[in-house]
Design a protein around this motif. Structure first.
Motif, short mmCIF file in Angstrom:
data_model
loop_
_atom_site.label_atom_id
_atom_site.label_comp_id
_atom_site.label_asym_id
_atom_site.label_seq_id
_atom_site.Cartn_x
_atom_site.Cartn_y
_atom_site.Cartn_z
N ARG A 149 0.46 23.12 -17.65
CA ARG A 149 -0.80 23.85 -17.52
C ARG A 149 -0.51 25.34 -17.55
O ARG A 149 0.56 25.79 -17.13
N LEU A 150 -1.50 26.11 -18.02
CA LEU A 150 -1.39 27.56 -18.05
C LEU A 150 -2.65 28.20 -17.47
O LEU A 150 -3.73 27.60 -17.47
N GLN A 151 -2.47 29.43 -16.98
CA GLN A 151 -3.59 30.30 -16.63
C GLN A 151 -3.33 31.64 -17.31
O GLN A 151 -2.18 32.08 -17.42
N VAL A 152 -4.38 32.30 -17.78
CA VAL A 152 -4.23 33.65 -18.35
C VAL A 152 -5.43 34.50 -17.96
O VAL A 152 -6.52 33.98 -17.70
N LYS A 153 -5.21 35.80 -17.93
CA LYS A 153 -6.28 36.76 -17.70
C LYS A 153 -6.57 37.47 -19.01
O LYS A 153 -5.65 37.89 -19.73
N VAL A 154 -7.86 37.61 -19.35
CA VAL A 154 -8.28 38.28 -20.58
C VAL A 154 -9.08 39.52 -20.20
O VAL A 154 -10.00 39.45 -19.38
N GLY A 155 -8.70 40.65 -20.79
CA GLY A 155 -9.41 41.90 -20.54
C GLY A 155 -10.01 42.45 -21.82
O GLY A 155 -9.43 42.30 -22.90
N LEU A 156 -11.17 43.10 -21.70
CA LEU A 156 -11.84 43.72 -22.85
C LEU A 156 -11.96 45.22 -22.64
O LEU A 156 -12.33 45.68 -21.56
N VAL A 199 -11.34 45.69 -28.06
CA VAL A 199 -9.92 45.40 -27.88
C VAL A 199 -9.79 44.28 -26.86
O VAL A 199 -10.32 44.38 -25.75
N VAL A 200 -9.12 43.20 -27.25
CA VAL A 200 -8.92 42.04 -26.39
C VAL A 200 -7.45 41.98 -25.99
O VAL A 200 -6.58 42.08 -26.86
N GLU A 201 -7.19 41.82 -24.70
CA GLU A 201 -5.80 41.77 -24.25
C GLU A 201 -5.58 40.59 -23.29
O GLU A 201 -6.49 40.19 -22.57
N VAL A 202 -4.35 40.07 -23.33
CA VAL A 202 -3.97 38.92 -22.50
C VAL A 202 -2.84 39.35 -21.56
O VAL A 202 -1.90 40.02 -21.99
N MET A 203 -2.94 38.95 -20.31
CA MET A 203 -1.91 39.30 -19.32
C MET A 203 -1.90 38.23 -18.23
O MET A 203 -2.68 37.28 -18.24
N ASN A 204 -0.99 38.41 -17.26
CA ASN A 204 -0.92 37.57 -16.06
C ASN A 204 -0.86 36.07 -16.38
O ASN A 204 -1.54 35.26 -15.73
N ALA A 205 -0.06 35.71 -17.38
CA ALA A 205 0.09 34.28 -17.70
C ALA A 205 0.87 33.59 -16.59
O ALA A 205 1.95 34.04 -16.19
N LYS A 206 0.32 32.49 -16.11
CA LYS A 206 0.98 31.68 -15.08
C LYS A 206 1.12 30.25 -15.58
O LYS A 206 0.32 29.79 -16.39
N TRP A 207 2.14 29.58 -15.08
CA TRP A 207 2.36 28.18 -15.41
C TRP A 207 2.61 27.39 -14.15
O TRP A 207 2.79 27.94 -13.06
N PRO A 228 0.64 26.41 -6.27
CA PRO A 228 0.76 25.57 -7.47
C PRO A 228 1.07 26.37 -8.75
O PRO A 228 1.32 25.77 -9.79
N TRP A 229 1.06 27.72 -8.67
CA TRP A 229 1.22 28.53 -9.88
C TRP A 229 2.20 29.67 -9.65
O TRP A 229 2.31 30.20 -8.54
N GLY A 230 2.88 30.07 -10.73
CA GLY A 230 3.73 31.25 -10.70
C GLY A 230 3.69 31.93 -12.06
O GLY A 230 3.43 31.28 -13.08
N CYS A 237 8.93 32.02 -22.95
CA CYS A 237 7.73 32.25 -23.75
C CYS A 237 6.73 31.12 -23.56
O CYS A 237 7.09 30.00 -23.18
N TYR A 238 5.49 31.43 -23.84
CA TYR A 238 4.42 30.44 -23.83
C TYR A 238 3.59 30.66 -25.09
O TYR A 238 3.72 31.69 -25.77
N GLU A 239 2.74 29.69 -25.39
CA GLU A 239 1.94 29.79 -26.62
C GLU A 239 0.49 29.41 -26.34
O GLU A 239 0.22 28.40 -25.69
N ILE A 240 -0.42 30.23 -26.85
CA ILE A 240 -1.85 29.96 -26.72
C ILE A 240 -2.54 30.22 -28.05
O ILE A 240 -1.98 30.83 -28.96
N THR A 241 -3.77 29.75 -28.15
CA THR A 241 -4.69 30.09 -29.23
C THR A 241 -5.93 30.69 -28.61
O THR A 241 -6.39 30.21 -27.56
#
Length: 253
Positions: A149-156, A199-207, A228-230, A237-241
């Motif tokens: 499982r993954l978590q990500v933060k998206v900023g605009l 502008v779309v940005e991805v950060m703070n990916a957790k698994w 449950p997450w870190g 690396c991780y991969e998303i769409t």
């Protein structure tokens, strides 16, 4: 005769003025309703199965509900930006940006992020890409790790802005964490008046793998700071769409 000529000239001036006003009004309507040229290669809703080599929870097949056609009457589907491969980063450090992705460095590609009102985002998670090359041509040096499982933060950001006008975290607190080979719920951002592509940005990916590792090392889950997450480790690396819906596309289902 003089009065007649003056009257005729006045009428001609009125007709000319009305014609100019109509032309200006017509141009304004065209400017606000014109549909941008679709970004090549990212529409309509292309299906991405990821390049992951890890042992994901679904064996590498993306759930069909995550690739269903969009909703609404627009002529083409939502955008799908596949194969975003990123390294783990410290909290708050940007891992991927639409402004710097090498695939998006043309005005036409940036049309993906042009909108006046609607901007929906959904995230698909893929299994670990292992020793792959990330989106910025940096080598992922570690073997694939079996996160599930993954978590990500998206900023605009608005064009040229230094700070985000809105952020959203696809995580368990929003009931939006993402299973590997699955997708998050879609999130609709509120967009302020602006011009140009967002502008779309991805950060703070957790698994969830940090927790799995701790438990394998004998650390009770209740005592682990990674459960449950870190944050994804910086050498991994991780991969998303990303899927994006705007005023000019169908909505995310």
């Amino acid at each position: 005769m003089k009065i007649f000529l003056l009257t005729l000239m006045f009428l001609i001036m009125l007709v000319s003025l009305q014609s100019c006003m109509n032309k200006t009004s017509s141009n304004k309507v065209a400017a606000t309703t014109a549909t941008p040229t679709p970004a090549p290669g990212f529409t309509p809703g292309s299906v991405d199965t990821g390049s992951g080599t890890g042992t994901g929870s679904s064996g590498g097949t993306v759930d069909t509900s995550c690739t269903a056609p969009g909703t609404g009457n627009q002529p083409f589907d939502y955008y799908t930006l596949p194969s975003i491969i990123a390294h783990g980063k410290s909290s708050g450090v940007v891992a991927w940006s639409s402004a710097t992705d090498p695939r998006l460095q043309t005005p036409t590609a940036q049309n993906m992020f042009v909108t006046d009102a609607r901007f929906q985002v959904r995230v698909l998670a893929h299994s670990s890409p292992g020793k792959a090359i990330d989106t910025y041509n940096n080598v992922c040096t570690m073997e694939a790790l079996p996160y599930t499982r993954l978590q990500v933060k998206v900023g605009l950001k608005l064009p040229g802005a230094a700070t985000y006008f809105s952020t959203y975290t696809f995580d368990y607190t929003n009931n939006a964490e993402i299973d590997v080979n699955g997708c998050s719920p879609s999130h609709s951002f509120t967009i302020p008046p602006h011009t140009g592509p967002l502008v779309v940005e991805v950060m703070n990916a957790k698994w969830d793998y940090s927790c799995t590792w701790d438990k394998a090392m004998g650390v009770p889950e209740s005592s682990s700071s990674y459960c449950p997450w870190g944050l994804v480790w910086v050498h991994d690396c991780y991969e998303i769409t990303l899927q994006v819906a705007t005023d000019y596309t169908k909505g995310l289902p």
